[in-house]
Design a protein around this motif. Structure first.
Motif, PDB file in Angstrom:
ATOM      1  N   GLN A 113       0.841  -1.194   0.000  1.00  0.00           N
ATOM      2  CA  GLN A 113       0.000   0.000   0.000  1.00  0.00           C
ATOM      3  C   GLN A 113       0.879   1.248   0.000  1.00  0.00           C
ATOM      4  N   LYS A 114       0.435   2.281  -0.696  1.00  0.00           N
ATOM      5  CA  LYS A 114       1.177   3.537  -0.773  1.00  0.00           C
ATOM      6  C   LYS A 114       0.683   4.491   0.304  1.00  0.00           C
ATOM      7  N   VAL A 115       1.608   5.191   0.941  1.00  0.00           N
ATOM      8  CA  VAL A 115       1.282   6.220   1.927  1.00  0.00           C
ATOM      9  C   VAL A 115       2.086   7.462   1.602  1.00  0.00           C
ATOM     10  N   GLU A 116       1.524   8.609   1.949  1.00  0.00           N
ATOM     11  CA  GLU A 116       2.227   9.873   1.761  1.00  0.00           C
ATOM     12  C   GLU A 116       2.794  10.304   3.108  1.00  0.00           C
ATOM     13  N   LEU A 117       4.116  10.414   3.167  1.00  0.00           N
ATOM     14  CA  LEU A 117       4.795  10.841   4.387  1.00  0.00           C
ATOM     15  C   LEU A 117       5.051  12.337   4.328  1.00  0.00           C
TER      16      LEU A 117
ATOM     17  N   GLY B 240      -3.085   5.537   0.489  1.00  0.00           N
ATOM     18  CA  GLY B 240      -3.656   5.099  -0.775  1.00  0.00           C
ATOM     19  C   GLY B 240      -4.448   3.817  -0.606  1.00  0.00           C
ATOM     20  N   LEU B 241      -5.102   3.415  -1.641  1.00  0.00           N
ATOM     21  CA  LEU B 241      -5.873   2.173  -1.615  1.00  0.00           C
ATOM     22  C   LEU B 241      -4.944   0.973  -1.513  1.00  0.00           C
ATOM     23  N   PRO B 242      -5.405  -0.102  -0.869  1.00  0.00           N
ATOM     24  CA  PRO B 242      -4.610  -1.336  -0.858  1.00  0.00           C
ATOM     25  C   PRO B 242      -4.464  -1.884  -2.275  1.00  0.00           C
ATOM     26  N   PRO B 243      -3.384  -2.597  -2.550  1.00  0.00           N
ATOM     27  CA  PRO B 243      -3.145  -3.082  -3.918  1.00  0.00           C
ATOM     28  C   PRO B 243      -4.256  -3.987  -4.449  1.00  0.00           C
ATOM     29  N   GLU B 244      -4.902  -4.781  -3.593  1.00  0.00           N
ATOM     30  CA  GLU B 244      -5.941  -5.693  -4.092  1.00  0.00           C
ATOM     31  C   GLU B 244      -7.240  -4.973  -4.440  1.00  0.00           C
ATOM     32  N   MET B 245      -7.396  -3.708  -4.045  1.00  0.00           N
ATOM     33  CA  MET B 245      -8.609  -2.960  -4.359  1.00  0.00           C
ATOM     34  C   MET B 245      -8.509  -2.196  -5.677  1.00  0.00           C
TER      35      MET B 245
END
Length: 159
Positions: free
Chosen positions: A63-67, A142-147
């Motif tokens: 999953q992507k996150v913005e730091l 961000g959205l999880p990869p499976e979504m």
């Protein structure tokens, strides 16, 4: 706030382990052929940084996150790292020059002052790194990869 996207490696007990890619300092500049920074970037290895960030929301691997990190903390840490050896270099070099009135003494004092400033920055940085305002925070998730699903329409499917 300085922002960067990272990829979640794992999440356990409210702490996310994220990985940030190192970006080259120049890739879109028009003067790439004569740039010294570009040459230096090619010499060093392209690595990733792994950071543990507190996060109450459960995250999944990939999953992507913005730091984000505050500009003031980044500037103050840069000042510590760059200015303390520089100030030590000039201050101790000037003191040795005035005490011994010889250029070789000023050179030795400058070297000792630069090393002392570096050691001072190295000793202070772990203590300052524990401050909460110096820690990165997760700004958005961000959205999880499976979504995520991408459908590619081909010309055969069009009427």
């Amino acid at each position: 706030m300085i922002k960067e996207w990272a990829t979640v490696i794992s999440w356990q007990n409210g702490n996310a382990l994220v990985e940030c890619d190192v970006k080259a300092s120049c890739s879109s500049c028009a003067s790439r052929a004569g740039c010294g920074s570009r040459v230096l970037n090619k010499l060093g290895p392209q690595t990733t940084h792994t950071i543990a960030v507190p996060c109450e929301q459960p995250l999944v691997a990939g999953q992507k996150v913005e730091l984000g990190i505050a500009e003031a903390s980044l500037l103050s840490s840069a000042m510590l790292v760059y200015m303390s050896p520089l100030v030590g270099l000039f201050a101790v070099g000037a003191i040795f020059q005035s005490l011994f009135a010889a250029d070789i003494a000023a050179l030795c004092g400058a070297v000792l002052g630069g090393i002392g400033g570096f050691l001072l920055a190295r000793g202070l940085s772990p203590k300052l790194a524990t401050r909460s305002e110096w820690q990165p925070v997760i700004l958005s998730v961000g959205l999880p990869p499976e979504m995520i699903r991408v459908d590619i329409a081909t010309t055969e499917n069009r009427p």
